[in-house]
Design a protein around this motif. Structure first.
Motif, PDB file in Angstrom:
ATOM      1  N   PRO A  63       0.828  -1.207   0.000  1.00  0.00           N
ATOM      2  CA  PRO A  63       0.000   0.000   0.000  1.00  0.00           C
ATOM      3  C   PRO A  63       0.859   1.253   0.000  1.00  0.00           C
ATOM      4  CG  PRO A  63      -0.142  -1.142   2.114  1.00  0.00           C
ATOM      5  CD  PRO A  63       0.684  -1.987   1.215  1.00  0.00           C
ATOM      6  N   GLN A  64       0.381   2.266  -0.692  1.00  0.00           N
ATOM      7  CA  GLN A  64       1.127   3.513  -0.750  1.00  0.00           C
ATOM      8  C   GLN A  64       0.947   4.288   0.552  1.00  0.00           C
ATOM      9  OE1 GLN A  64      -0.345   5.567  -4.180  1.00  0.00           O
ATOM     10  NE2 GLN A  64       0.875   4.362  -5.590  1.00  0.00           N
ATOM     11  N   ILE A  65       1.995   4.968   0.964  1.00  0.00           N
ATOM     12  CA  ILE A  65       1.935   5.808   2.152  1.00  0.00           C
ATOM     13  C   ILE A  65       1.127   7.057   1.799  1.00  0.00           C
ATOM     14  CG2 ILE A  65       3.286   7.080   3.855  1.00  0.00           C
ATOM     15  CD1 ILE A  65       3.732   4.064   3.969  1.00  0.00           C
ATOM     16  N   LYS A  66       0.184   7.380   2.640  1.00  0.00           N
ATOM     17  CA  LYS A  66      -0.651   8.557   2.394  1.00  0.00           C
ATOM     18  C   LYS A  66      -0.199   9.710   3.270  1.00  0.00           C
ATOM     19  CE  LYS A  66      -4.429   5.621   1.093  1.00  0.00           C
ATOM     20  NZ  LYS A  66      -3.614   4.429   1.087  1.00  0.00           N
ATOM     21  N   GLY A  67      -0.151  10.880   2.676  1.00  0.00           N
ATOM     22  CA  GLY A  67       0.237  12.075   3.413  1.00  0.00           C
ATOM     23  C   GLY A  67      -0.896  12.574   4.299  1.00  0.00           C
ATOM     24  N   GLN A  68      -0.595  13.544   5.131  1.00  0.00           N
ATOM     25  CA  GLN A  68      -1.577  14.091   6.070  1.00  0.00           C
ATOM     26  C   GLN A  68      -2.776  14.700   5.341  1.00  0.00           C
ATOM     27  OE1 GLN A  68      -0.402  12.299   8.748  1.00  0.00           O
ATOM     28  NE2 GLN A  68      -1.628  13.894   9.706  1.00  0.00           N
ATOM     29  N   LYS A  69      -2.535  15.368   4.217  1.00  0.00           N
ATOM     30  CA  LYS A  69      -3.630  15.995   3.471  1.00  0.00           C
ATOM     31  C   LYS A  69      -4.593  14.928   2.941  1.00  0.00           C
ATOM     32  CE  LYS A  69      -4.509  19.388  -0.148  1.00  0.00           C
ATOM     33  NZ  LYS A  69      -3.925  20.232  -1.176  1.00  0.00           N
ATOM     34  N   THR A  70      -4.037  13.855   2.416  1.00  0.00           N
ATOM     35  CA  THR A  70      -4.865  12.764   1.905  1.00  0.00           C
ATOM     36  C   THR A  70      -5.650  12.118   3.028  1.00  0.00           C
ATOM     37  OG1 THR A  70      -3.255  12.356   0.152  1.00  0.00           O
ATOM     38  CG2 THR A  70      -4.820  10.586   0.616  1.00  0.00           C
ATOM     39  N   ALA A  72      -6.558  13.478   5.833  1.00  0.00           N
ATOM     40  CA  ALA A  72      -7.589  14.424   6.270  1.00  0.00           C
ATOM     41  C   ALA A  72      -8.792  14.382   5.332  1.00  0.00           C
ATOM     42  CB  ALA A  72      -7.023  15.832   6.353  1.00  0.00           C
ATOM     43  N   MET A  73      -8.535  14.308   4.037  1.00  0.00           N
ATOM     44  CA  MET A  73      -9.631  14.239   3.065  1.00  0.00           C
ATOM     45  C   MET A  73     -10.404  12.920   3.204  1.00  0.00           C
ATOM     46  SD  MET A  73      -9.710  17.110   1.630  1.00  0.00           S
ATOM     47  CE  MET A  73     -10.886  16.816   0.353  1.00  0.00           C
ATOM     48  N   LEU A  74      -9.694  11.821   3.439  1.00  0.00           N
ATOM     49  CA  LEU A  74     -10.363  10.542   3.638  1.00  0.00           C
ATOM     50  C   LEU A  74     -11.242  10.571   4.887  1.00  0.00           C
ATOM     51  CD1 LEU A  74      -7.455   8.134   2.670  1.00  0.00           C
ATOM     52  CD2 LEU A  74      -9.703   8.207   1.575  1.00  0.00           C
ATOM     53  N   LEU A  75     -10.754  11.198   5.944  1.00  0.00           N
ATOM     54  CA  LEU A  75     -11.547  11.297   7.177  1.00  0.00           C
ATOM     55  C   LEU A  75     -12.782  12.174   6.968  1.00  0.00           C
ATOM     56  CD1 LEU A  75      -8.708  11.532   9.830  1.00  0.00           C
ATOM     57  CD2 LEU A  75     -10.166   9.579   9.296  1.00  0.00           C
ATOM     58  N   LYS A  76     -12.635  13.245   6.209  1.00  0.00           N
ATOM     59  CA  LYS A  76     -13.775  14.110   5.903  1.00  0.00           C
ATOM     60  C   LYS A  76     -14.804  13.347   5.065  1.00  0.00           C
ATOM     61  CE  LYS A  76     -16.030  17.974   5.797  1.00  0.00           C
ATOM     62  NZ  LYS A  76     -16.858  18.272   6.939  1.00  0.00           N
ATOM     63  N   MET A  77     -14.312  12.578   4.104  1.00  0.00           N
ATOM     64  CA  MET A  77     -15.213  11.788   3.273  1.00  0.00           C
ATOM     65  C   MET A  77     -15.917  10.722   4.125  1.00  0.00           C
ATOM     66  SD  MET A  77     -14.618  10.562  -0.562  1.00  0.00           S
ATOM     67  CE  MET A  77     -13.705   9.066  -0.553  1.00  0.00           C
ATOM     68  N   GLU A 116     -16.211   2.689   5.988  1.00  0.00           N
ATOM     69  CA  GLU A 116     -15.172   1.766   6.453  1.00  0.00           C
ATOM     70  C   GLU A 116     -13.968   1.779   5.522  1.00  0.00           C
ATOM     71  OE1 GLU A 116     -17.155  -1.976   6.874  1.00  0.00           O
ATOM     72  OE2 GLU A 116     -18.238  -1.321   8.671  1.00  0.00           O
ATOM     73  N   ASP A 117     -14.211   1.835   4.216  1.00  0.00           N
ATOM     74  CA  ASP A 117     -13.106   1.899   3.252  1.00  0.00           C
ATOM     75  C   ASP A 117     -12.271   3.159   3.449  1.00  0.00           C
ATOM     76  OD1 ASP A 117     -13.775  -0.516   2.129  1.00  0.00           O
ATOM     77  OD2 ASP A 117     -14.797   0.357   0.394  1.00  0.00           O
ATOM     78  N   CYS A 118     -12.941   4.304   3.631  1.00  0.00           N
ATOM     79  CA  CYS A 118     -12.217   5.564   3.844  1.00  0.00           C
ATOM     80  C   CYS A 118     -11.382   5.503   5.115  1.00  0.00           C
ATOM     81  CB  CYS A 118     -13.190   6.742   3.919  1.00  0.00           C
ATOM     82  SG  CYS A 118     -13.951   7.156   2.347  1.00  0.00           S
ATOM     83  N   LEU A 119     -11.969   4.972   6.195  1.00  0.00           N
ATOM     84  CA  LEU A 119     -11.232   4.872   7.456  1.00  0.00           C
ATOM     85  C   LEU A 119     -10.050   3.915   7.340  1.00  0.00           C
ATOM     86  CD1 LEU A 119     -14.213   4.902   9.950  1.00  0.00           C
ATOM     87  CD2 LEU A 119     -12.555   6.726   9.557  1.00  0.00           C
ATOM     88  N   ARG A 120     -10.267   2.819   6.638  1.00  0.00           N
ATOM     89  CA  ARG A 120      -9.169   1.857   6.448  1.00  0.00           C
ATOM     90  C   ARG A 120      -8.039   2.495   5.640  1.00  0.00           C
ATOM     91  NH1 ARG A 120     -11.940  -2.126   6.000  1.00  0.00           N
ATOM     92  NH2 ARG A 120     -12.736  -1.829   3.899  1.00  0.00           N
ATOM     93  N   GLU A 121      -8.394   3.198   4.575  1.00  0.00           N
ATOM     94  CA  GLU A 121      -7.390   3.860   3.745  1.00  0.00           C
ATOM     95  C   GLU A 121      -6.666   4.974   4.504  1.00  0.00           C
ATOM     96  OE1 GLU A 121      -6.144   3.180   0.659  1.00  0.00           O
ATOM     97  OE2 GLU A 121      -7.285   1.342   0.871  1.00  0.00           O
TER      98      GLU A 121
END
Length: 159
Positions: A63-70, A72-77, A116-121
Motif C-alpha cells: 500500500p502507498q503511504i498517504k500524506g496528512q492531506k490525503t 484528512a480528506m479521507l476522514l472528511k469523506m 469503512e473503506d475511507c477509514l481503512r485507507e
C-alpha cells in the motif's frame, strides 16, 4: 497467479477436471491445489461454464503511504458517508413504499461500506497502524477497570 473456486457458483459440470494438465482441481472438496496449479495457466478458468473459477494473485503491491492531506480528506469523506448512512436509515424507517425502503437500506449499507473503506485507507482500521497502537495504549492507561487490560496488552505485544 493461481486458480481458486467459488464453491457457491460451482455447478459441478467438472469441465475443469478435463482441461487441467496437473489435476489440481478437486470437485469433491471444491478446492484447487495451489501446489499443483500452474502459475497463470487459466485453462480451468476459461473452461468453467459457471464462472466459479477465478485467478488469485500470489503477490500484491504494497500500500502507498498517504500524506496528512490525503488522510484528512479521507476522514472528511468518511464523516460525509456516515452522515449519508444516517439519512438513508431515517428514510428506510419512515418510507411507506417497500421499494423506497429497499433502496434506502441499500444506500445505508453502501454508505457504511464506503465509510469503512475511507477509514481503512486513512489508517484507522489497520491493526498494525500507528493510530490503532496509540488507541490501545490509551485504553491500557485509562482508569476504566472494566476493560480487559491483559487482552489489550497482548494485542500491543502482537503488533
Amino acid at each position: 497467479m493461481h486458480a481458486a473456486r467459488n464453491i457457491r457458483l460451482c455447478t459441478k459440470d467438472c469441465v475443469c477436471l478435463f482441461v487441467c494438465p496437473t489435476g489440481a482441481t478437486d470437485t469433491e472438496t471444491g478446492q484447487i491445489d495451489f501446489e499443483k496449479c500452474l502459475d497463470g495457466c487459466r485453462l480451468c478458468v476459461d473452461a468453467c461454464p459457471s464462472h466459479a473459477i477465478y485467478l488469485v494473485n500470489d503477490n500484491y503491491a504494497s500500500p502507498q503511504i498517504k500524506g496528512q492531506k490525503t488522510k484528512a480528506m479521507l476522514l472528511k469523506m468518511a464523516e460525509n458517508k456516515a452522515e449519508q448512512e444516517k439519512i438513508a436509515a431515517g428514510i428506510a424507517r419512515e418510507a411507506k413504499s417497500p421499494e423506497v425502503r429497499q433502496l434506502a437500506k441499500a444506500l445505508e449499507v453502501s454508505s457504511r461500506i464506503s465509510t469503512e473503506d475511507c477509514l481503512r485507507e486513512a489508517g484507522y482500521m489497520l491493526p498494525q497502524g500507528a493510530e490503532v497502537k496509540q488507541l490501545l495504549r490509551a485504553l491500557l492507561n485509562s482508569p476504566h477497570e472494566d476493560l480487559p487490560k491483559e487482552t489489550i496488552q497482548r494485542l500491543l505485544d502482537l503488533l
